[in-house]
Design a protein around this motif. Structure first.
Motif: not given
Length: 123
Positions: A44-49
């Motif tokens: 989720a964090a990488a996709a948001g980035y």
């Protein structure tokens, strides 16, 4: 970033959030629960980035590649950790989707800014 890349980043973000909640919904054992929560948070964090554009910055090929690797881990993890039932199939299906979306994003991000191949022909 094109619309398809944004859509795959949103898909991975949603899958990451589902992975955080899924072990509690499906009643996964402790080791599977921790694996899903940690991998889901990272996805989720990488996709948001990758979703958030910062001026001219395209999506990060490295970040998308890490997401693809995490997706591959999700496919293998239930067998390595001894999960069974719905928790196993949830990880396999989510891992396949995460790896597919991440691979697509990595491919598109690595192709941005690269000149198309030009073939000279003899006339």
């Amino acid at each position: 970033m094109d619309a398809t890349t944004k859509l795959t980043a949103v898909g991975n973000g949603a899958l990451g959030c589902w992975l955080i909640a899924a072990p509690f919904v499906l009643g996964a054992p402790a080791v599977g629960r921790w694996n899903d929560v940690l991998v889901g948070a990272a996805v989720a964090a990488a996709a948001g980035y990758n979703y958030v554009e910062d001026g001219d910055r395209p999506a990060s090929a490295t970040t998308a590649g890490v997401v693809a690797v995490l997706g591959c881990w999700l496919v293998v993890a239930p067998f390595a950790l001894g999960l069974a039932g719905p928790a196993l199939w949830n990880d396999v299906v989510c891992g396949t989707l995460v790896a597919s979306f991440g691979s697509y994003d990595a491919y598109v991000a690595s192709a941005v800014g690269r000149a198309p191949a030009v073939r000279a022909t003899a006339e």
